[in-house]
Design an enzyme around this catalytic site. Structure first.
Site, PDB file in Angstrom:
ATOM      1  CE  LYS A 229     -22.738  49.443  39.532  1.00  0.00           C
ATOM      2  NZ  LYS A 229     -24.828  49.056  39.341  1.00  0.00           N
TER       3      LYS A 229
ATOM      4  CG  ASP B  96     -25.732  47.417  35.981  1.00  0.00           C
ATOM      5  OD1 ASP B  96     -24.825  47.871  37.526  1.00  0.00           O
ATOM      6  OD2 ASP B  96     -26.053  47.780  35.360  1.00  0.00           O
TER       7      ASP B  96
ATOM      8  CG  ASP C 278     -27.971  47.547  39.603  1.00  0.00           C
ATOM      9  OD1 ASP C 278     -27.366  47.947  40.403  1.00  0.00           O
ATOM     10  OD2 ASP C 278     -28.548  47.919  38.393  1.00  0.00           O
TER      11      ASP C 278
ATOM     12  CG  ASP D 171     -31.892  51.231  43.082  1.00  0.00           C
ATOM     13  OD1 ASP D 171     -32.602  51.384  43.352  1.00  0.00           O
ATOM     14  OD2 ASP D 171     -30.756  52.388  42.516  1.00  0.00           O
TER      15      ASP D 171
ATOM     16  CG  ASP E 198     -31.038  48.721  35.536  1.00  0.00           C
ATOM     17  OD1 ASP E 198     -29.865  49.097  36.525  1.00  0.00           O
ATOM     18  OD2 ASP E 198     -31.772  49.786  35.273  1.00  0.00           O
TER      19      ASP E 198
END
Length: 227
Positions: free
Chosen positions: A151, A178, A8, A10, A174
């Protein structure tokens, strides 16, 4: 043997100020296996990150709504018309997407829309549900998206293109967007600043947060334990 990596942006490669932690750059540039940048950001952002790192463009953008591998077809999924209909109805009800003009957050989105976290969530979820869509909180925005796009499915598509098994990958992230990546990859590591859903879904959790947590995850992948 170095495993392929799904990471990821951010909250994982950045600091709390959302700026890219410069220490992660050589790690990604020197990774001796495919690197998939998997993000909720609009499609051009992960492409640009790969371009400026001089690594192959292999990205999952917009929470799985766009999947692209250099030299292969770009695949778009989701319901952009529905997402923008939600945005229009939300604004007509007196709310706002919450971004300064020009809206660079949504300007180049292909499959979803993003709403700032300081905007009311309940009416956004209600309107999205009326359109058959869902809202995902990535920790940086509320994303209005198609429910069957995530994802994890994006990682499966990338793995097929690269002739790899999704379980070959290590995923680092995070937030709740995710979780599907964590469930698809063979190994998952959440950085310490991750939200509750990501922490619960991860196989391992780092002691450090943000970019420092990613660097700790890298050490774990290379053979050192994470708690």
């Amino acid at each position: 043997m170095t495993p392929p990596l799904a990471v990821d942006i951010d909250g994982t490669l950045t600091g709390p100020d959302r700026g890219l932690d410069p220490r992660v750059m050589p790690v990604l540039q020197e990774w001796d296996a495919p690197v998939v940048v998997a993000t909720g950001k609009a499609f051009p952002y992960p492409v640009a990150l790969c371009e400026f790192l001089a690594i192959p463009i292999t990205v999952i953008a917009e929470n799985g709504g766009v999947v692209a591998v250099a030299g292969e077809e770009i695949v778009f999924t989701g319901d952009p018309e529905g997402a923008w209909a939600v945005a229009e109805e939300y604004e007509a009800a007196g709310y706002d997407l919450g971004w300064d003009e020009p809206d660079f957050v949504n300007r180049w989105r292909e499959t979803e829309i993003a709403v700032a976290l300081d905007q009311p969530l309940d009416p956004l979820e209600r309107i999205a549900a009326d359109h058959g869509l869902e809202v995902v909180d990535t920790g940086f925005a509320y994303h209005v998206k198609t429910p069957d796009v995530d994802k994890g499915k994006g990682l499966k598509a990338v793995a097929r293109t690269l002739d790899l098994d999704p379980e070959d990958f290590v995923a680092v992230g995070d937030s709740e967007n995710d979780v599907a990546t964590f469930e698809t990859a063979g190994r998952s590591i959440a950085v310490a600043n991750a939200d509750e859903r990501a922490l619960a879904a991860a196989d391992e959790v780092t002691d450090d947060s943000y970019g420092a947590g990613f660097l700790e995850a890298v050490e774990a992948i290379r053979g050192e334990d994470v708690r």
